[in-house]
Scaffold this active site. Structure first.
Site, PDB file in Angstrom:
ATOM      1  CE  LYS A 228      -3.131   2.564   3.070  1.00 44.41           C
ATOM      2  NZ  LYS A 228      -3.769   2.569   4.408  1.00 44.41           N
ATOM      3  CG  ASP A 233      -5.689   8.406   4.533  1.00 42.11           C
ATOM      4  OD1 ASP A 233      -6.501   9.041   3.844  1.00 42.11           O
ATOM      5  OD2 ASP A 233      -6.013   7.464   5.284  1.00 42.11           O
ATOM      6  CE  LYS A 240      -6.384   9.197   7.919  1.00 39.62           C
ATOM      7  NZ  LYS A 240      -6.865   8.044   8.680  1.00 39.62           N
ATOM      8  CG  ASP A 251      -1.991   5.337   5.195  1.00 40.51           C
ATOM      9  OD1 ASP A 251      -1.899   4.270   5.832  1.00 40.51           O
ATOM     10  OD2 ASP A 251      -3.050   5.732   4.691  1.00 40.51           O
ATOM     11  CG  ASP A 310      -9.774   7.791   6.887  1.00 42.63           C
ATOM     12  OD1 ASP A 310      -8.723   7.813   6.217  1.00 42.63           O
ATOM     13  OD2 ASP A 310      -9.794   7.865   8.135  1.00 42.63           O
ATOM     14  CD  GLU A 312      -6.847   5.608   2.313  1.00 47.37           C
ATOM     15  OE1 GLU A 312      -5.706   5.301   2.690  1.00 47.37           O
ATOM     16  OE2 GLU A 312      -7.766   5.877   3.110  1.00 47.37           O
ATOM     17  NE  ARG A 314     -10.729  -1.057   3.814  1.00 51.10           N
ATOM     18  CZ  ARG A 314     -11.192  -1.259   5.050  1.00 51.10           C
ATOM     19  NH1 ARG A 314     -12.305  -1.960   5.239  1.00 51.10           N
ATOM     20  NH2 ARG A 314     -10.558  -0.775   6.102  1.00 51.10           N
TER      21      ARG A 314
END
Length: 461
Positions: A228, A233, A240, A251, A310, A312, A314
């Site tokens: 990933k 993010d 967030k 992230d 949030d 995202e 996956r």
């Protein structure tokens, strides 16, 4: 900073490693002057204790490093590194006391303890050097240290210098180093190449989303690593809060970890065909950001209802996993800083993983214990499949209620691996919240050394 051993022919101070339980007997066998000096200094061989002994000219004649008791060592990792940091700068050679069952790990810890992130602030190198002891594979240890340093550097670098374009640059540099092939699909070309969810997540950023595809090796079993690469993010339109956004440069820790593992594999010239897939994006906010209640169609053809922008990671992993699955490799491994639920479940020190194979899970767990890279298996619990089925689409990217969040995320990803019989997913943290031996506060690799050590069993090498 190079995390390597000192040359074998270096003039070095002899270092005696001592366990606390056997230390009194060892001390009784020393000359009276030595006993007097050690006792006066209060050395007890506890973890994190070190002492130098002078010769008649006041130079260092010998050094001691304490590694505590077996019980205290079980409460942490890299006991030798904890003591090495207390030694004065110089070159040391282990004279005795290195535990045979953890020699490689303790030497690796020494090298990892030399790491510091110096891209923006130079720090003096005061850490001691070590000559590789006889009987350890110095090349392997240095390869692991270099791979871990790469992972840490990538995670520690803020998004201003580690956006999707810079992450691509890091992957290209690694490919150049080991003569690997690399292809990158960028921006609207993702739509032409049928990576719609990678495009949807990353299109709101001023830095275009992309899929990085690196290949190395021409024979042997095929391993695909999927990482990933969310370089920052914000949470998207489900923004967030500031306290949750503070560490979001990390992230892309999954991408950083698979690149570090790829470095280890290629540096050791393992007899496999390696493929690394990294969907690299920023989850940003703008007028064309994807929205809650949107329904996206994935590369696999499965539709996904967006119930939280949030969740995202996956989405981008799903398209990359679908691509990986099309070649039916021997093993697919995904690594991602995916869910807060995983941190709640096991904390920051363990890397939870999911596998349908009991043998693969056992091999990985055993390797993790061997390499001081602890793992914990969590289940692909099929009764929870209904939690990711919203009715209006094939899948829900963020089931309501909060129960079993890391499991439902893993089940979501597994839906995109349908033809490859063996798939392992890691939900890592990628960050060391407080300093520990060989692990300064900041980015850290999780699971890579365990996978490396398990590869002979996982791929029948």
């Amino acid at each position: 900073m190079s995390l390597t051993f000192a040359p074998a022919d270096s003039t070095a101070v002899p270092l005696v490693i001592l366990e606390a339980d056997s230390f009194p007997n060892w001390l009784d066998e020393q000359p009276e002057a030595t006993r007097t000096w050690i006792t006066a200094q209060g050395f007890t061989a506890a973890i994190g204790s070190a002492l130098t002994l002078p010769d008649a000219d006041g130079k260092i004649a010998m050094a001691l490093a304490g590694i505590g008791t077996a019980k205290t060592r079980r409460r942490g990792r890299f006991a030798l590194a904890a003591s090495a940091v207390k030694l004065p700068k110089g070159i040391y050679r282990i004279a005795s006391g290195l535990p045979t069952d953890s020699a490689e790990t303790e030497c690796l810890g020494w090298l990892l303890a030399r790491y510091s992130f110096q891209r923006y602030h130079a720090a003096p190198n005061t850490f001691p050097d070590l000559v590789a002891p006889d009987g350890v594979d110095a090349t392997r240890i240095e390869a692991m240290a270099a791979g871990e340093a790469l992972t840490r550097d990538l995670i520690n670098t803020p998004t201003s210098d580690m956006g999707p374009d810079a992450l691509e640059g890091a992957a290209r540099a690694l490919a150049d180093q080991f003569k690997a092939q690399i292809d990158v699909t960028t921006g609207d070309a993702l739509l032409d190449a049928n990576f719609p969810m990678i495009h949807a997540v990353g299109r709101a950023s001023c830095t275009a989303p992309r899929l990085i595809d690196m290949r190395w090796g021409y024979s042997g079993p095929q391993l695909v690593l999927v990482g990933k690469g969310v370089c920052f993010d914000t949470g998207g339109l489900n923004l967030k809060p500031g306290t949750s956004m503070g560490l979001m440069k990390k992230d892309m820790g999954g991408a950083a970890t698979v690149l570090g593992l790829a470095h280890m594999i290629m540096a050791l010239n393992l007899p496999i065909r390696l493929r690394v897939l990294i969907p690299a994006v920023e989850n940003s906010v703008s007028g064309n950001a994807f929205r809650p209640q949107d329904i996206l169609t994935s590369r696999k053809g499965l539709t996904v209802e967006i119930n939280n922008t949030d969740a995202e990671g996956r989405l981008i992993l799903a398209d990359a996993l679908a691509l990986a699955d099309e070649s039916t490799p021997d093993l697919i491994v995904s690594m991602a800083t995916l869910t807060g639920a995983a941190r709640v479940a096991v904390g920051p020190d363990l890397a939870p993983f999911f596998s349908d194979s009991d043998k693969d899970a056992t091999d990985l767990s055993s390797a993790g214990a061997q390499m001081a890279d602890p793992l914990w298996r969590l289940p692909f619990h099929e009764p929870y499949e209904t939690m990711i089925e919203p009715g209006i689409a094939d899948l829900d990217n963020a089931p309501s209620g909060g129960f079993a969040g890391c499991i439902t995320a893993a089940l979501f990803l597994r839906r995109f691996v349908t033809d490859t019989p063996r798939y392992v997913h890691f939900d890592i943290y990628g960050w060391q919240p407080t300093p520990a031996p060989a692990r300064p506060k900041g980015g850290v690799g999780m699971g890579a050394r365990a996978i490396l050590a398990a590869l002979p069993q996982l791929l029948d090498l």
